[in-house]
Structure formats: C-alpha cells, structure tokens
Design a protein around this motif. Structure first.
Motif, PDB file in Angstrom:
ATOM      1  N   THR A 116       0.888  -1.400  -0.005  1.00 49.29           N
ATOM      2  CA  THR A 116      -0.104  -0.507   0.239  1.00 49.29           C
ATOM      3  C   THR A 116       0.709   1.199   0.324  1.00 49.29           C
ATOM      4  O   THR A 116       0.096   2.204  -0.374  1.00 49.29           O
ATOM      5  CB  THR A 116      -1.055  -0.524   1.264  1.00 49.29           C
ATOM      6  OG1 THR A 116      -0.154   0.013   2.456  1.00 49.29           O
ATOM      7  CG2 THR A 116      -1.791  -1.203   1.598  1.00 49.29           C
ATOM      8  N   LEU A 117       2.251   1.469   0.435  1.00 51.76           N
ATOM      9  CA  LEU A 117       2.843   2.341   0.259  1.00 51.76           C
ATOM     10  C   LEU A 117       3.709   2.585  -0.885  1.00 51.76           C
ATOM     11  O   LEU A 117       4.423   1.194  -1.573  1.00 51.76           O
ATOM     12  CB  LEU A 117       3.710   2.158   1.431  1.00 51.76           C
ATOM     13  CG  LEU A 117       3.476   1.970   3.083  1.00 51.76           C
ATOM     14  CD1 LEU A 117       4.394   2.416   3.927  1.00 51.76           C
ATOM     15  CD2 LEU A 117       2.590   3.340   3.195  1.00 51.76           C
ATOM     16  N   VAL A 118       3.496   4.431  -1.649  1.00 50.29           N
ATOM     17  CA  VAL A 118       4.742   4.421  -2.425  1.00 50.29           C
ATOM     18  C   VAL A 118       5.562   5.711  -2.552  1.00 50.29           C
ATOM     19  O   VAL A 118       5.047   5.778  -1.212  1.00 50.29           O
ATOM     20  CB  VAL A 118       3.353   4.471  -4.232  1.00 50.29           C
ATOM     21  CG1 VAL A 118       4.117   5.067  -4.701  1.00 50.29           C
ATOM     22  CG2 VAL A 118       1.966   3.934  -3.650  1.00 50.29           C
ATOM     23  N   GLY A 119       6.721   5.773  -3.396  1.00 50.32           N
ATOM     24  CA  GLY A 119       7.653   6.188  -3.016  1.00 50.32           C
ATOM     25  C   GLY A 119       8.859   5.705  -2.393  1.00 50.32           C
ATOM     26  O   GLY A 119       8.918   4.434  -1.814  1.00 50.32           O
ATOM     27  N   ALA A 120       9.733   6.850  -1.359  1.00 50.64           N
ATOM     28  CA  ALA A 120      10.908   6.814  -0.925  1.00 50.64           C
ATOM     29  C   ALA A 120      10.225   5.842   0.069  1.00 50.64           C
ATOM     30  O   ALA A 120       9.566   6.484   1.217  1.00 50.64           O
ATOM     31  CB  ALA A 120      11.330   7.918  -0.317  1.00 50.64           C
ATOM     32  N   PRO A 121      11.550   4.646   0.824  1.00 50.94           N
ATOM     33  CA  PRO A 121      11.546   4.114   1.621  1.00 50.94           C
ATOM     34  C   PRO A 121      11.196   4.952   3.200  1.00 50.94           C
ATOM     35  O   PRO A 121      11.994   5.704   3.622  1.00 50.94           O
ATOM     36  CB  PRO A 121      12.644   3.474   1.740  1.00 50.94           C
ATOM     37  CG  PRO A 121      13.252   3.045   0.566  1.00 50.94           C
ATOM     38  CD  PRO A 121      12.964   5.030   0.004  1.00 50.94           C
ATOM     39  N   LEU A 122      10.413   4.355   4.374  1.00 51.14           N
ATOM     40  CA  LEU A 122       9.651   4.878   5.506  1.00 51.14           C
ATOM     41  C   LEU A 122      11.449   4.435   6.599  1.00 51.14           C
ATOM     42  O   LEU A 122      11.091   5.500   7.481  1.00 51.14           O
ATOM     43  CB  LEU A 122       8.514   4.880   5.591  1.00 51.14           C
ATOM     44  CG  LEU A 122       7.894   5.832   5.002  1.00 51.14           C
ATOM     45  CD1 LEU A 122       7.240   5.110   3.939  1.00 51.14           C
ATOM     46  CD2 LEU A 122       6.145   5.474   6.141  1.00 51.14           C
ATOM     47  N   ALA A 123      11.293   3.534   6.804  1.00 47.74           N
ATOM     48  CA  ALA A 123      11.918   2.840   7.476  1.00 47.74           C
ATOM     49  C   ALA A 123      13.457   3.377   8.613  1.00 47.74           C
ATOM     50  O   ALA A 123      13.987   4.519   7.591  1.00 47.74           O
ATOM     51  CB  ALA A 123      12.899   1.251   7.401  1.00 47.74           C
ATOM     52  N   GLY A 124      13.129   3.830   9.623  1.00 42.96           N
ATOM     53  CA  GLY A 124      14.423   5.143  10.642  1.00 42.96           C
ATOM     54  C   GLY A 124      14.030   6.330   9.750  1.00 42.96           C
ATOM     55  O   GLY A 124      15.130   7.046  10.718  1.00 42.96           O
ATOM     56  N   LYS A 125      13.225   6.595   9.128  1.00 41.42           N
ATOM     57  CA  LYS A 125      12.966   7.670   8.826  1.00 41.42           C
ATOM     58  C   LYS A 125      12.063   8.595   9.972  1.00 41.42           C
ATOM     59  O   LYS A 125      11.019   8.007  10.513  1.00 41.42           O
ATOM     60  CB  LYS A 125      11.917   8.481   7.808  1.00 41.42           C
ATOM     61  CG  LYS A 125      13.397   8.153   6.834  1.00 41.42           C
ATOM     62  CD  LYS A 125      14.472   9.271   6.317  1.00 41.42           C
ATOM     63  CE  LYS A 125      15.342   8.705   5.054  1.00 41.42           C
ATOM     64  NZ  LYS A 125      15.629   7.092   4.846  1.00 41.42           N
ATOM     65  N   ARG A 126      12.183   9.853  10.258  1.00 41.67           N
ATOM     66  CA  ARG A 126      11.486  10.430  11.165  1.00 41.67           C
ATOM     67  C   ARG A 126      10.142  11.318  10.283  1.00 41.67           C
ATOM     68  O   ARG A 126      10.364  12.263   9.218  1.00 41.67           O
ATOM     69  CB  ARG A 126      11.697  11.713  12.025  1.00 41.67           C
ATOM     70  CG  ARG A 126      13.040  11.595  13.013  1.00 41.67           C
ATOM     71  CD  ARG A 126      13.942  12.327  13.421  1.00 41.67           C
ATOM     72  NE  ARG A 126      14.526  13.184  12.381  1.00 41.67           N
ATOM     73  CZ  ARG A 126      15.273  13.931  12.715  1.00 41.67           C
ATOM     74  NH1 ARG A 126      16.085  15.108  13.835  1.00 41.67           N
ATOM     75  NH2 ARG A 126      16.182  14.473  11.489  1.00 41.67           N
ATOM     76  N   VAL A 127       8.630  10.648  10.160  1.00 46.82           N
ATOM     77  CA  VAL A 127       8.441  11.325   9.222  1.00 46.82           C
ATOM     78  C   VAL A 127       6.562  12.307   9.566  1.00 46.82           C
ATOM     79  O   VAL A 127       6.379  12.192  11.006  1.00 46.82           O
ATOM     80  CB  VAL A 127       7.402   9.734   9.100  1.00 46.82           C
ATOM     81  CG1 VAL A 127       6.645  10.085   7.614  1.00 46.82           C
ATOM     82  CG2 VAL A 127       7.775   8.553   8.653  1.00 46.82           C
ATOM     83  N   LEU A 128       6.837  13.360   8.240  1.00 42.50           N
ATOM     84  CA  LEU A 128       5.730  14.294   9.096  1.00 42.50           C
ATOM     85  C   LEU A 128       4.740  14.068   7.938  1.00 42.50           C
ATOM     86  O   LEU A 128       4.864  13.581   6.580  1.00 42.50           O
ATOM     87  CB  LEU A 128       6.580  15.546   8.772  1.00 42.50           C
ATOM     88  CG  LEU A 128       5.111  16.796   8.740  1.00 42.50           C
ATOM     89  CD1 LEU A 128       5.186  16.893  10.012  1.00 42.50           C
ATOM     90  CD2 LEU A 128       6.273  18.368   7.400  1.00 42.50           C
ATOM     91  N   ILE A 129       3.626  13.970   8.439  1.00 42.55           N
ATOM     92  CA  ILE A 129       2.165  13.162   7.523  1.00 42.55           C
ATOM     93  C   ILE A 129       1.500  15.450   7.318  1.00 42.55           C
ATOM     94  O   ILE A 129       1.519  15.780   8.072  1.00 42.55           O
ATOM     95  CB  ILE A 129       1.117  13.167   8.793  1.00 42.55           C
ATOM     96  CG1 ILE A 129       1.405  11.447   9.109  1.00 42.55           C
ATOM     97  CG2 ILE A 129       0.514  12.592   7.948  1.00 42.55           C
ATOM     98  CD1 ILE A 129       1.328  11.128  10.693  1.00 42.55           C
ATOM     99  N   ILE A 130       1.291  14.841   6.107  1.00 41.23           N
ATOM    100  CA  ILE A 130       0.911  16.197   5.839  1.00 41.23           C
ATOM    101  C   ILE A 130      -0.667  16.000   5.073  1.00 41.23           C
ATOM    102  O   ILE A 130      -0.593  15.265   4.367  1.00 41.23           O
ATOM    103  CB  ILE A 130       1.329  16.773   4.498  1.00 41.23           C
ATOM    104  CG1 ILE A 130       1.020  18.052   3.822  1.00 41.23           C
ATOM    105  CG2 ILE A 130       2.128  15.555   3.320  1.00 41.23           C
ATOM    106  CD1 ILE A 130       2.457  18.849   2.887  1.00 41.23           C
ATOM    107  N   ASP A 131      -1.843  16.958   5.616  1.00 37.81           N
ATOM    108  CA  ASP A 131      -2.967  17.164   4.718  1.00 37.81           C
ATOM    109  C   ASP A 131      -3.400  18.173   4.899  1.00 37.81           C
ATOM    110  O   ASP A 131      -2.962  18.817   5.261  1.00 37.81           O
ATOM    111  CB  ASP A 131      -3.944  16.082   5.701  1.00 37.81           C
ATOM    112  CG  ASP A 131      -4.920  15.059   5.661  1.00 37.81           C
ATOM    113  OD1 ASP A 131      -5.353  15.637   4.308  1.00 37.81           O
ATOM    114  OD2 ASP A 131      -5.338  14.214   5.960  1.00 37.81           O
ATOM    115  N   ASP A 132      -4.793  19.094   4.576  1.00 38.80           N
ATOM    116  CA  ASP A 132      -5.362  19.770   4.840  1.00 38.80           C
ATOM    117  C   ASP A 132      -5.666  20.183   6.019  1.00 38.80           C
ATOM    118  O   ASP A 132      -5.577  21.184   6.079  1.00 38.80           O
ATOM    119  CB  ASP A 132      -6.522  19.746   3.405  1.00 38.80           C
ATOM    120  CG  ASP A 132      -7.738  18.401   3.713  1.00 38.80           C
ATOM    121  OD1 ASP A 132      -7.345  18.492   4.656  1.00 38.80           O
ATOM    122  OD2 ASP A 132      -8.427  18.977   3.134  1.00 38.80           O
TER     123      ASP A 132
END
Length: 237
Positions: A116-132
C-alpha cells in the motif's frame, strides 16, 4: 481575548486572503461532518491548477521551515495528502531542503512492487504527515499505524487550516456529543504529535475584521464576521 486584540501572524493572514481570493475558503451555510451548520467552508481540493497549488506549497514550506520541527520524510495520506506531499517536497527542495516523500494507496496492489505504500522507503525516518485539515483525526491515526509498521517514527502533522472547534465523539448510546478538546488538540495530547498549521480560525476572524464593507473581491466579506464569531463562541476551544 477578542479577534481584534489577538496577535497577528502575517503569513497566516496572507494565506487566508489567498484562500478567499482563490475561492477555496467560502462563506454561507455549510453542514460539517459533525452535523453543525458552519458559516464558512475550506475545500483544499479547489487548489486545482498549477499556480494555486504552487502557492499553497509555498505557504506549507515556509511554515514548516519556521516551525523548527525536525523531520526526514513527508507522508501524504490518500487522497488529498498525495498531491500535497509531492507539491510541498518540490517547494522545500527549491528552498534548499531536499527531502523524500511517500504516500499510501487506499487498496493494496497485488502486482509489481505490491503493498500500500508508494515512494521513498520509510524505515528509520522521522515522518511528517501532511494533510489539509484534521476533522476527527481518523486519517492521522491510520497514517501512524502504516508509518510505524514500516519501521519509521511519526513526529508531527502539518495542515492548512485549524478550525479550532470542539471535536465530536460517539457516546456508548451511539449519540454524538462534543469532546472536551479540538481534533487538533486530541492529536497533540493523545498521540503526542506536534501539529503545525498555516492558519487558524482566529486568523480568519482577524482577516474578516480588517475587511472594508465594499471593494473588489472583498465586497460583503465584513458582513460574515458576526456569524463566524458566533460559531467560534459556540463551538470553539
């Protein structure tokens, strides 16, 4: 503190003006997901051409860079978040901060790379969720589950507009009631994530209070102030 007395935020007020002029922020009578009749409606899906989307990305990027929030990757929840993550990553790169981004599909793909995930690998990253916007926090919670399952750490959420109104929650009898906090506050308190918004309902009130009664593009805008203020007083946090 009244809308007129509260501190002003130039970036937020510029964004509100842009949203109004682009027809994305509208006034009238609109029914919200909570069943409330709101005197205004923000529809980020109407940032629907290259110029408007590019300007929107600029507002997000400027707010994020000024926030001091540390993150390594942008994550856009399907569907609106996909476009936002791509556009904001382009603008951040233009401003000198080139970051990867990823997003999810609503349905898992059973061929090719699958999942279900597309794009850059997430593992080990600090992730920012962006929405409206954050309406009930459902999208944020779903995103957090996917991000953690991918071996990454969710650190924050960025949105365009914080409505600053009490969330709703379902009681045991199935009836809906006002929660103690707003949806944004619930995300901050319950999930421990920082929420960075470009503008808030308070900024919208500032904008309306500064408008003349007549004039090109702004004719009649000042007349909406009492209704928006009344809505804030009834449902605000």
């Amino acid at each position: 503190m009244s809308a007129a007395a509260a501190p002003t935020d130039p970036l937020a007020l510029d964004f509100v003006a842009f949203a109004v002029e682009a027809g994305v922020l509208r006034f009238g009578e609109f029914k919200t997901k909570a069943g409330r009749l709101s005197p205004y409606f923000f529809n980020a899906g109407l940032f629907d051409d290259g110029a408007k989307l590019g300007r929107l990305a600029e507002f997000y990027a400027r707010r994020l860079l000024a926030s001091g929030l540390e993150f390594d990757l942008l994550f856009g929840p399907a569907y609106k978040g996909i476009t936002l993550a791509a556009a904001v990553s382009i603008e951040l790169a233009r401003l000198g901060r080139n970051l990867p981004y990823a997003y999810n599909r609503k349905e898992a793909k059973d061929h090719g790379e699958g999942g279900t995930l597309v794009g850059a690998p997430l593992a080990g990253k600090r992730v920012l969720i962006i929405d409206d916007v954050i309406s009930a926090g459902t999208s944020v919670r779903e995103s957090i589950t996917m991000i953690r399952a991918a071996g990454a750490t969710p650190v924050g959420v960025t949105i365009a507009l914080d409505r600053q109104e009490r969330a709703t929650e379902r009681a045991a009898n199935g009836e809906m009631a006002d929660a103690e906090h707003s949806a944004v506050q619930q995300v901050q308190r319950e999930l421990g994530l920082q929420v960075v918004s470009i503008a808030t309902l308070r900024d919208l009130l500032h904008y309306l209070s500064a408008q003349p009664d007549t004039g090109p593009l702004k004719e009649g805008l000042a007349a909406h102030l009492p209704r928006v203020q009344a809505y804030r007083e009834r449902y605000g946090v």
